[in-house]
Design an enzyme around this catalytic site. Structure first.
Site, short mmCIF file in Angstrom:
data_model
loop_
_atom_site.label_atom_id
_atom_site.label_comp_id
_atom_site.label_asym_id
_atom_site.label_seq_id
_atom_site.Cartn_x
_atom_site.Cartn_y
_atom_site.Cartn_z
N HIS A 141 15.66 54.58 39.73
CA HIS A 141 14.34 54.56 39.13
C HIS A 141 14.06 52.84 39.72
O HIS A 141 15.21 52.07 38.75
CB HIS A 141 14.20 55.20 37.66
CG HIS A 141 14.41 56.36 37.71
ND1 HIS A 141 14.91 56.99 36.33
CD2 HIS A 141 13.45 57.11 37.71
CE1 HIS A 141 15.05 58.33 36.45
NE2 HIS A 141 14.11 58.37 37.57
N GLU B 208 14.70 49.44 35.99
CA GLU B 208 15.44 49.95 35.61
C GLU B 208 16.84 48.50 36.85
O GLU B 208 17.53 49.32 36.83
CB GLU B 208 16.94 51.16 35.36
CG GLU B 208 15.13 52.24 35.28
CD GLU B 208 16.08 53.50 35.01
OE1 GLU B 208 17.37 54.15 35.60
OE2 GLU B 208 14.70 54.43 34.34
N ARG C 279 8.43 53.21 38.28
CA ARG C 279 10.25 54.67 37.93
C ARG C 279 9.93 54.79 39.37
O ARG C 279 11.07 55.13 39.49
CB ARG C 279 9.81 54.96 36.63
CG ARG C 279 10.10 56.46 37.12
CD ARG C 279 9.84 57.41 35.06
NE ARG C 279 10.91 58.50 35.27
CZ ARG C 279 12.06 58.28 34.85
NH1 ARG C 279 12.74 58.11 34.02
NH2 ARG C 279 12.36 59.66 34.68
N HIS D 210 21.52 54.24 35.07
CA HIS D 210 19.95 53.80 35.16
C HIS D 210 20.08 53.06 34.04
O HIS D 210 20.72 52.39 33.47
CB HIS D 210 19.69 55.89 34.20
CG HIS D 210 19.26 56.39 35.24
ND1 HIS D 210 17.71 56.82 35.74
CD2 HIS D 210 20.05 56.99 36.30
CE1 HIS D 210 18.44 57.53 37.22
NE2 HIS D 210 19.76 58.13 37.00
N GLU E 143 23.25 55.75 30.80
CA GLU E 143 22.40 54.71 31.04
C GLU E 143 22.72 53.37 29.91
O GLU E 143 23.64 53.27 28.74
CB GLU E 143 21.50 55.38 29.60
CG GLU E 143 20.52 56.84 29.86
CD GLU E 143 19.70 56.45 31.14
OE1 GLU E 143 19.22 55.39 30.88
OE2 GLU E 143 19.53 57.80 31.93
#
Ligand code: PAY
Ligand code: ZN
Length: 311
Positions: free
Chosen positions: A70, A73, A128, A198, A272
């Site tokens: 993405h 990020e 994104r 991510h 994440e």
């Protein structure tokens, strides 16, 4: 700071800088690295993998890590660069990275979505998706983490090309996803560990994200991410939530980690990274080192445990 080992990567890098840095690393460490072109993006930017190996003979195990699926990020590609730098500096210094590189090859894709990443630097910081265009709509881009062939385009994805979670025209329609799946299919007997990086939310996730059903080795992976989260909590005082994707964050079909798992890569994770929402995707550069060091700690502990199991 001994924890960062004197690493000064506390800034974000443009796509051109990233290409330059990985190329330079591969030239400075020809005994440990190999640059591999696995394909190109919709806009024909190259998709470079850096293969890291210890100074030893061939081995039968490997690990995969992708960053920058993405575009917005930014801490994710920053982490792949951090990991590469850490590996070449601390091989034969730190026992964990030494064991990892002596026992497996590590394939790192620092920017899986170069077109989108570039676009976040030039035009729209919050982009994104990738930047593919198709006939019949003026909306641009497919969510690459909805484009894998894993319960593709079911609840948690959108068939609307204007959506941020648009799944694409068909599974693996995007050249970035095609390049990754082609490489993984060709190497799936050796690749035992899969990491996809991510941000943000501070979560250590594993399959499935496409269904609430549990994977057969759920408790094994649960214990691994739990140990990693405890370690981060103890060393960095930061809280990471953990569990299956569907239960911990939300339903997300067509993702890379679920696809890799269903290909037989039974240790498959999505991280994440920082933060938990204060800055979100706009994590300031002064937080890069802590964010990367804690993620590195998690990658190391999980990899070490998996290597023990595979032994
Ligand atoms: O495996 O469940 C998974 C990944 C879920 C991620 C996704 O692809 O939607 C989660 C989001 C991401 O990193 O892209 C989280 C961020 C904060 C977002 O944009 O919602
Ligand atoms: Zn993401």
């Amino acid at each position: 700071d001994p924890k960062s080992g004197g690493m000064t990567y506390e800034r974000y890098h443009s796509l051109e800088d990233i290409y330059y840095l990985i190329n330079k690393t591969s030239q400075e460490h020809p005994d440990m690295t190999k640059l591999i072109l696995i394909g190109s993006s919709f806009e024909k930017n190259p998709l470079y993998l850096l293969k890291l190996s210890g100074r030893r003979g061939p081995v039968d195990k490997a690990m995969w890590m992708d960053c920058g699926i993405h575009a917005r990020e930014w801490i994710s590609p920053a982490f792949c660069l951090w990991f590469i730098k850490y590996a070449v500096i601390f091989y034969k210094e730190n026992p964990d990275i030494t064991a990892m590189l002596d026992k497996m090859d590590i394939y790192i894709l620092p920017v899986m979505n170069p077109d989108g990443y570039k676009y976040t630097w030039t035009t729209n910081r919050m982009w994104r998706k990738n930047r593919s265009v198709r006939e019949g709509t003026s909306c641009v881009g497919v969510d690459l983490n909805r484009n894998f062939d894993a319960n593709w385009c079911t609840a948690g994805a959108s068939s609307n090309p204007c959506s941020d979670i648009y799944c694409g025209q068909y599974p693996e329609s995007e050249p970035e996803v095609q390049a990754v799946t082609k490489f993984l299919r060709a190497h799936k007997d050796s690749i035992k560990l899969y990491f996809s990086m991510h941000s943000y939310s501070q979560m250590l996730l594993f399959p499935y994200s496409y269904t609430h059903d549990q994977i057969p080795n759920h408790s094994e992976l649960f214990d691994l991410v739990k140990e990693a989260a405890v370690k981060i909590r103890r060393h960095y005082k930061n809280v990471y939530h953990f569990g299956s994707g569907a239960k911990t964050i939300y339903l997300a079909p067509g993702g890379s980690d679920d696809w890799a798992y269903d290909q037989g890569i039974l240790y498959s994770f999505t991280f994440e990274l920082q933060d938990r929402g204060r800055y979100g995707f706009l994590l300031p550069p002064n937080l890069i080192s802590v964010a990367c060091n804690e993620a590195l700690a998690a990658v190391k502990i999980i990899s070490m445990r998996v290597l023990e199991k595979l032994h």
